[in-house]
Write a protein that holds these residues in place. Sequence first.
Motif, PDB file in Angstrom:
ATOM      1  N   PHE A 236     -77.988 -37.488  76.855  1.00  0.00           N
ATOM      2  CA  PHE A 236     -77.688 -38.380  78.315  1.00  0.00           C
ATOM      3  C   PHE A 236     -78.997 -39.500  79.115  1.00  0.00           C
ATOM      4  CE2 PHE A 236     -76.522 -37.743  83.284  1.00  0.00           C
ATOM      5  CZ  PHE A 236     -75.534 -37.877  83.347  1.00  0.00           C
ATOM      6  N   LEU A 237     -79.541 -38.009  79.025  1.00  0.00           N
ATOM      7  CA  LEU A 237     -80.771 -38.751  80.097  1.00  0.00           C
ATOM      8  C   LEU A 237     -81.646 -40.202  79.278  1.00  0.00           C
ATOM      9  CD1 LEU A 237     -82.397 -35.551  80.870  1.00  0.00           C
ATOM     10  CD2 LEU A 237     -81.328 -36.976  82.815  1.00  0.00           C
ATOM     11  N   LYS A 238     -81.801 -39.649  77.979  1.00  0.00           N
ATOM     12  CA  LYS A 238     -82.406 -41.146  76.943  1.00  0.00           C
ATOM     13  C   LYS A 238     -81.734 -42.086  77.745  1.00  0.00           C
ATOM     14  CE  LYS A 238     -84.193 -37.772  73.376  1.00  0.00           C
ATOM     15  NZ  LYS A 238     -83.940 -37.363  72.448  1.00  0.00           N
ATOM     16  N   HIS A 239     -79.882 -42.078  77.596  1.00  0.00           N
ATOM     17  CA  HIS A 239     -79.424 -43.010  78.227  1.00  0.00           C
ATOM     18  C   HIS A 239     -79.065 -43.865  79.264  1.00  0.00           C
ATOM     19  CE1 HIS A 239     -76.137 -43.741  74.583  1.00  0.00           C
ATOM     20  NE2 HIS A 239     -76.205 -42.225  74.450  1.00  0.00           N
TER      21      HIS A 239
ATOM     22  N   ILE B 105     -66.158 -35.601  71.954  1.00  0.00           N
ATOM     23  CA  ILE B 105     -67.476 -36.006  70.772  1.00  0.00           C
ATOM     24  C   ILE B 105     -67.602 -34.445  70.088  1.00  0.00           C
ATOM     25  CG2 ILE B 105     -68.717 -37.344  72.809  1.00  0.00           C
ATOM     26  CD1 ILE B 105     -70.319 -35.142  73.320  1.00  0.00           C
ATOM     27  N   PRO B 106     -68.243 -33.962  68.973  1.00  0.00           N
ATOM     28  CA  PRO B 106     -68.099 -33.941  68.532  1.00  0.00           C
ATOM     29  C   PRO B 106     -68.676 -31.840  69.081  1.00  0.00           C
ATOM     30  CG  PRO B 106     -68.943 -35.071  66.854  1.00  0.00           C
ATOM     31  CD  PRO B 106     -68.711 -35.368  68.537  1.00  0.00           C
ATOM     32  N   GLU B 107     -69.220 -30.813  68.695  1.00  0.00           N
ATOM     33  CA  GLU B 107     -69.778 -29.908  68.681  1.00  0.00           C
ATOM     34  C   GLU B 107     -71.169 -30.346  68.846  1.00  0.00           C
ATOM     35  OE1 GLU B 107     -70.363 -25.604  70.693  1.00  0.00           O
ATOM     36  OE2 GLU B 107     -68.555 -26.863  69.976  1.00  0.00           O
ATOM     37  N   SER B 108     -71.442 -30.774  67.230  1.00  0.00           N
ATOM     38  CA  SER B 108     -72.601 -30.918  66.948  1.00  0.00           C
ATOM     39  C   SER B 108     -73.233 -32.283  68.231  1.00  0.00           C
ATOM     40  CB  SER B 108     -72.952 -31.870  65.747  1.00  0.00           C
ATOM     41  OG  SER B 108     -72.298 -32.679  65.987  1.00  0.00           O
ATOM     42  N   ALA B 109     -72.408 -33.576  68.037  1.00  0.00           N
ATOM     43  CA  ALA B 109     -73.068 -34.060  69.873  1.00  0.00           C
ATOM     44  C   ALA B 109     -72.987 -33.186  71.167  1.00  0.00           C
ATOM     45  CB  ALA B 109     -71.848 -35.345  69.016  1.00  0.00           C
ATOM     46  N   CYS B 110     -71.804 -32.440  71.238  1.00  0.00           N
ATOM     47  CA  CYS B 110     -71.830 -31.418  72.906  1.00  0.00           C
ATOM     48  C   CYS B 110     -73.766 -30.722  72.744  1.00  0.00           C
ATOM     49  CB  CYS B 110     -70.476 -31.016  72.146  1.00  0.00           C
ATOM     50  SG  CYS B 110     -70.320 -29.869  73.969  1.00  0.00           S
ATOM     51  N   ASN B 111     -73.650 -30.203  72.047  1.00  0.00           N
ATOM     52  CA  ASN B 111     -74.972 -29.692  71.580  1.00  0.00           C
ATOM     53  C   ASN B 111     -75.860 -30.562  72.527  1.00  0.00           C
ATOM     54  OD1 ASN B 111     -73.721 -27.106  70.943  1.00  0.00           O
ATOM     55  ND2 ASN B 111     -74.297 -27.572  69.175  1.00  0.00           N
ATOM     56  N   ALA B 112     -76.126 -31.217  71.758  1.00  0.00           N
ATOM     57  CA  ALA B 112     -77.356 -32.616  71.907  1.00  0.00           C
ATOM     58  C   ALA B 112     -76.857 -33.450  73.439  1.00  0.00           C
ATOM     59  CB  ALA B 112     -77.292 -33.412  70.802  1.00  0.00           C
ATOM     60  N   GLU B 113     -75.827 -33.008  74.037  1.00  0.00           N
ATOM     61  CA  GLU B 113     -75.356 -33.764  75.208  1.00  0.00           C
ATOM     62  C   GLU B 113     -76.180 -34.363  76.440  1.00  0.00           C
ATOM     63  OE1 GLU B 113     -71.662 -35.448  77.286  1.00  0.00           O
ATOM     64  OE2 GLU B 113     -72.082 -33.705  77.089  1.00  0.00           O
ATOM     65  N   SER B 114     -77.487 -33.259  76.444  1.00  0.00           N
ATOM     66  CA  SER B 114     -77.964 -33.103  77.424  1.00  0.00           C
ATOM     67  C   SER B 114     -78.928 -34.532  77.276  1.00  0.00           C
ATOM     68  CB  SER B 114     -78.201 -32.184  78.269  1.00  0.00           C
ATOM     69  OG  SER B 114     -79.422 -31.345  77.292  1.00  0.00           O
ATOM     70  N   GLY B 115     -79.609 -34.042  77.027  1.00  0.00           N
ATOM     71  CA  GLY B 115     -80.861 -34.671  76.042  1.00  0.00           C
ATOM     72  C   GLY B 115     -80.401 -36.607  75.789  1.00  0.00           C
TER      73      GLY B 115
ATOM     74  N   LYS C 114     -70.078 -41.244  70.850  1.00  0.00           N
ATOM     75  CA  LYS C 114     -69.823 -40.741  70.307  1.00  0.00           C
ATOM     76  C   LYS C 114     -71.348 -39.833  70.354  1.00  0.00           C
ATOM     77  CE  LYS C 114     -71.245 -42.795  65.928  1.00  0.00           C
ATOM     78  NZ  LYS C 114     -71.998 -42.695  64.771  1.00  0.00           N
ATOM     79  N   THR C 115     -72.059 -40.632  71.707  1.00  0.00           N
ATOM     80  CA  THR C 115     -72.926 -39.258  72.092  1.00  0.00           C
ATOM     81  C   THR C 115     -73.026 -38.838  73.305  1.00  0.00           C
ATOM     82  OG1 THR C 115     -74.343 -41.357  73.004  1.00  0.00           O
ATOM     83  CG2 THR C 115     -74.903 -40.697  70.935  1.00  0.00           C
ATOM     84  N   VAL C 116     -72.123 -38.985  74.042  1.00  0.00           N
ATOM     85  CA  VAL C 116     -71.818 -38.777  75.589  1.00  0.00           C
ATOM     86  C   VAL C 116     -70.136 -38.086  75.861  1.00  0.00           C
ATOM     87  CG1 VAL C 116     -71.970 -38.864  78.534  1.00  0.00           C
ATOM     88  CG2 VAL C 116     -74.124 -39.548  76.782  1.00  0.00           C
TER      89      VAL C 116
END
Length: 437
Positions: free
Chosen positions: A37-40, A25-35, A160-162
């Motif tokens: 992940f929990l929303k999923h 996943i791109p860097e921008s998605a990596c930066n938001a991954e933890s949030g 795309k997000t995790v």
Amino acid sequence: MSENTRKTVMQMLTSGDDGRVCKDIPESACNAESGNFLKHITSLSASKISDGLIDPKLVLSWLLTTLGAPAFMIGLLVPVREAGALLPQLFTAASLRQLPQRKWAWAVGSTVQGLSAACIGLAALTLEGRAAGFVIVGALAVLAIARSVCSVTYKDVLGKTVSKSRRGTATGAASTIGAAAVLAYGGLLSLGLIDRMNIVATGLFLAGALWIAAALVFTTLKEDPGSTEGGGNPIQSFKDNFSLLVEDKQLRRFILTRGLLISTALAPPFMVALGTDKDQAGQMFGGLGLLVIASSGAGLVSSYVWGRLADRSSRKVLILTATAATIALAATLGLHLSGLLEQVWALPLVLFGLMIAYQGVRLGRSTHLVDMASQDTRAAYTALSNTIIGGLLVLGGGFSLVAEYAGNAAVIGLLAVMSALAIPVAFGLAEVQQDSD
């Protein structure tokens, strides 16, 4: 919840695998991954709880029986739910691909499912007989079509997000949470301390509320715009997507494996029929409560484990689950032939084993499909696979004819053979978690 807390929770659930490396996943998605992940986990948990609260095989079948709906309508519940959730996907995938952010489609689909569940709850409280049957089956059909939208978009949003190596953990954790809640629901049904119609109606309204809440959480995902190529005419999309079967040998093998493993979804009603004394048919709702407990209990003890294993090798998960399903179905036949299946412990035991395999099949094939596809092909692969499986599930209705003329034991035998055949087919799948590492 702070960003540091979200990262800590994610690392606890994933055991800190690969540190904080994002593989695909791109860097921008990596930066938001933890949030994300929990929303999923939050939104998918709510959806899975709702699924258990309206289970067509159990809850809605009992509901229509209690309301005096015609028998043929009760027989429509599972085909409408399964086929309606899968068959439309090949034709809707192209349109959904025109959305740069597909989280909105999932949210709309989840909201419609919630409204449909509320309609079923209203029908349970206000209608009887044929009218109740028409409304409930109709609302279930709308719910199933909305679910098809969620199904074809979810894997794409997840991809795309995790990052790879954490997707199975997210879905496995959600399955575990959902199973725990439905386990409590099954226990409440079995105890009979509260009027069961009140429990079922309350469960239907709660399912509706949870689906709508899941939609709201899902809209807060930080999803980067994705590829929109491939949208267009549904007929042309059908042809283009179907051509993928010719081009991709691994896709053909994956669909064949998944097709053989529909045995795990089709078997439970025939197992229950085989192990149930016909003289006790009028007292079986408590037994159906035990079926809910067996199903959710299997999910509770196995989903997270299957998800973690799938992140390492979804291929091996499919091999293991095919083997487990074969053993459970063969054991069912063995207990039947020995006259032990009607013992109070026997059916719950083998059903529990099959449901463990079923949970592994769901998590293994979902993770495998997401990881084998690229961002550009993921939606098409999902739609094609789900549509073909939907067609096979419709054909699976023919097992009812086999049961009528040859008996339930014959059906269990055929389904055991299907599970066994899935083992060598799954061995030929690629180790997709190792690709592009």
